[in-house]
Design a protein around this motif. Sequence first.
Motif, mmCIF file in Angstrom:
data_model
loop_
_atom_site.group_PDB
_atom_site.id
_atom_site.type_symbol
_atom_site.label_atom_id
_atom_site.label_comp_id
_atom_site.label_asym_id
_atom_site.label_seq_id
_atom_site.Cartn_x
_atom_site.Cartn_y
_atom_site.Cartn_z
ATOM 1 N N LYS A 309 -24.270 -29.333 -66.667
ATOM 2 C CA LYS A 309 -23.831 -29.642 -68.162
ATOM 3 C C LYS A 309 -23.384 -31.278 -67.626
ATOM 4 O O LYS A 309 -22.475 -31.513 -67.307
ATOM 5 C CB LYS A 309 -22.560 -29.012 -68.594
ATOM 6 C CG LYS A 309 -22.160 -29.720 -69.607
ATOM 7 C CD LYS A 309 -21.129 -28.539 -70.303
ATOM 8 C CE LYS A 309 -20.823 -29.151 -71.972
ATOM 9 N NZ LYS A 309 -19.656 -28.597 -72.605
ATOM 10 N N PRO A 310 -24.495 -31.989 -68.190
ATOM 11 C CA PRO A 310 -24.713 -33.492 -67.900
ATOM 12 C C PRO A 310 -23.388 -34.102 -68.635
ATOM 13 O O PRO A 310 -23.016 -33.789 -69.800
ATOM 14 C CB PRO A 310 -25.781 -33.913 -68.402
ATOM 15 C CG PRO A 310 -26.806 -32.886 -68.711
ATOM 16 C CD PRO A 310 -25.957 -31.465 -68.798
ATOM 17 N N ILE A 311 -22.820 -35.272 -67.983
ATOM 18 C CA ILE A 311 -21.773 -35.986 -68.617
ATOM 19 C C ILE A 311 -22.440 -37.352 -69.217
ATOM 20 O O ILE A 311 -22.961 -37.755 -68.142
ATOM 21 C CB ILE A 311 -20.618 -36.173 -67.599
ATOM 22 C CG1 ILE A 311 -20.094 -34.781 -67.080
ATOM 23 C CG2 ILE A 311 -19.473 -36.748 -68.194
ATOM 24 C CD1 ILE A 311 -19.071 -35.133 -65.860
ATOM 25 N N THR A 312 -22.080 -37.708 -70.439
ATOM 26 C CA THR A 312 -22.919 -38.768 -70.844
ATOM 27 C C THR A 312 -21.701 -39.878 -70.786
ATOM 28 O O THR A 312 -20.699 -39.680 -71.429
ATOM 29 C CB THR A 312 -23.292 -38.574 -72.354
ATOM 30 O OG1 THR A 312 -24.144 -37.414 -72.307
ATOM 31 C CG2 THR A 312 -24.056 -39.929 -72.481
ATOM 32 N N PHE A 313 -21.978 -40.803 -70.105
ATOM 33 C CA PHE A 313 -21.200 -42.369 -70.109
ATOM 34 C C PHE A 313 -22.278 -43.091 -69.912
ATOM 35 O O PHE A 313 -23.263 -43.152 -69.451
ATOM 36 C CB PHE A 313 -19.961 -42.118 -68.988
ATOM 37 C CG PHE A 313 -20.381 -41.749 -67.720
ATOM 38 C CD1 PHE A 313 -21.223 -42.643 -67.052
ATOM 39 C CD2 PHE A 313 -20.114 -40.564 -67.039
ATOM 40 C CE1 PHE A 313 -21.817 -42.593 -65.522
ATOM 41 C CE2 PHE A 313 -20.703 -40.297 -65.828
ATOM 42 C CZ PHE A 313 -21.397 -41.256 -65.142
ATOM 43 N N TYR A 314 -21.710 -44.580 -70.246
ATOM 44 C CA TYR A 314 -22.413 -45.882 -70.056
ATOM 45 C C TYR A 314 -21.573 -46.872 -69.190
ATOM 46 O O TYR A 314 -20.400 -46.815 -69.259
ATOM 47 C CB TYR A 314 -22.753 -46.451 -71.541
ATOM 48 C CG TYR A 314 -23.135 -45.357 -72.240
ATOM 49 C CD1 TYR A 314 -24.515 -44.972 -72.412
ATOM 50 C CD2 TYR A 314 -22.330 -44.534 -73.176
ATOM 51 C CE1 TYR A 314 -25.140 -43.925 -73.403
ATOM 52 C CE2 TYR A 314 -22.875 -43.667 -73.904
ATOM 53 C CZ TYR A 314 -24.228 -43.361 -74.063
ATOM 54 O OH TYR A 314 -24.619 -42.352 -74.895
ATOM 55 N N ILE A 338 -17.109 -43.935 -72.634
ATOM 56 C CA ILE A 338 -17.939 -42.703 -73.513
ATOM 57 C C ILE A 338 -17.849 -43.422 -75.096
ATOM 58 O O ILE A 338 -16.919 -44.312 -75.440
ATOM 59 C CB ILE A 338 -17.268 -41.728 -73.442
ATOM 60 C CG1 ILE A 338 -15.630 -41.584 -73.695
ATOM 61 C CG2 ILE A 338 -17.661 -40.859 -72.106
ATOM 62 C CD1 ILE A 338 -14.764 -40.279 -73.380
ATOM 63 N N TYR A 347 -14.212 -43.981 -69.878
ATOM 64 C CA TYR A 347 -14.592 -42.519 -69.600
ATOM 65 C C TYR A 347 -13.603 -41.738 -68.690
ATOM 66 O O TYR A 347 -13.580 -40.529 -68.897
ATOM 67 C CB TYR A 347 -15.808 -42.704 -68.462
ATOM 68 C CG TYR A 347 -16.332 -41.909 -67.526
ATOM 69 C CD1 TYR A 347 -16.564 -40.523 -68.035
ATOM 70 C CD2 TYR A 347 -15.883 -41.752 -66.324
ATOM 71 C CE1 TYR A 347 -17.084 -39.469 -67.203
ATOM 72 C CE2 TYR A 347 -16.044 -40.678 -65.396
ATOM 73 C CZ TYR A 347 -16.542 -39.580 -65.627
ATOM 74 O OH TYR A 347 -16.726 -38.548 -64.837
#
Length: 354
Positions: A309-314, A338, A347
Amino acid sequence: MRHLLDITDFSVKEISDLIERAKDIISNPSVYREACRYKKLATLFFEPSTRTRLSFEAAMFELGGNVLGFEAASSSSTAKGESVCDTIRTVSQYADIIVMRHPDEGAPFAAVLDTGVPIINAGDGGHNHPTQTLADLLTIYRRHGRLDNLTVGLCGDLKFGRTVHSLIRAMSNYDNIRFVLISPEELKIPEYITAELDKKKVPYKETADMAEFMPELDILYMTRVQRERFETAEEYERLKDCYILTPERMRSASETMSVLHPLPRVNEISHEVDSDPRACYFEQVANGKYMRMALILKLLSACEKGEEKPITFYPSDKKCKNLHCITAKEPELKSLKIIKDGKERCYYCESELH
Ligand code: CP
């Protein structure tokens, strides 16, 4: 890799499956006695615990597995200055699954950046406590036969009470839930939680008066004022006894209301309430072990199947200003953000970035 950092890492369906699995474990414990044979669970407790640590350890033993770990930061190399990520990289070589509790918000979110095994958040500062929520949900389900159509009062330290934050997040995903948030002004629920309720259009009332909505409640979730999170002893002393649940207070509540408390209790529920059939905080303790057994099985199985389950952050050029965030203690951690509710948030701890 699947982890449990925040209760919303699991869908309503997945939580429902965990509840069914926990019920099956309760009915048929012998079926599970060898389920984790040769598997190792590491319990890394950088902050004190009785229930969470021991219930995880009991859970793994009842699944036929083994446990290793430490119960205080002072007995690990953290005391020599080792970072969370280095600790996790190390323990990942020894264990199949890691449970961690840490005083800094977002520490388990840092841990997943450097792990080869599933990580379970067993409480990060005043932020989240998703496995307590699993215990709470099974308790509510067994008492009321449902997780929807409930009026849920949460009382006490709603600012630092991490169990409250996770429970609100979980229950706001069910139909026709209404929250009553009972706290003094100084201990109100954080903005990032009310922002989510507003976005989901979940109704809630905020009040400082414990008696105001008592007859309407299906659940009363009492919490301890979290002494360890206060800046000054004076402030804690001023607020510590803001609400005390007594038999007299219980008189105006419904006969079918349930009183929950994540424990430990200090002074906020009188011991005389313990014999009231509506008190179910020691049932929560028992239910916690079964839900943690179900959780260990789920995450180890997901790991074996290669579920992700990918975690999306930048990357972020803004530093988090929350002094309780893990980035305040470990500034070498990358600044990550996030996007939530239209805002840029850290995040690790979800504080708004300015
Ligand atoms: N509810 C809970 O987290 O208790 P412990 O601090 O004893 O683990």
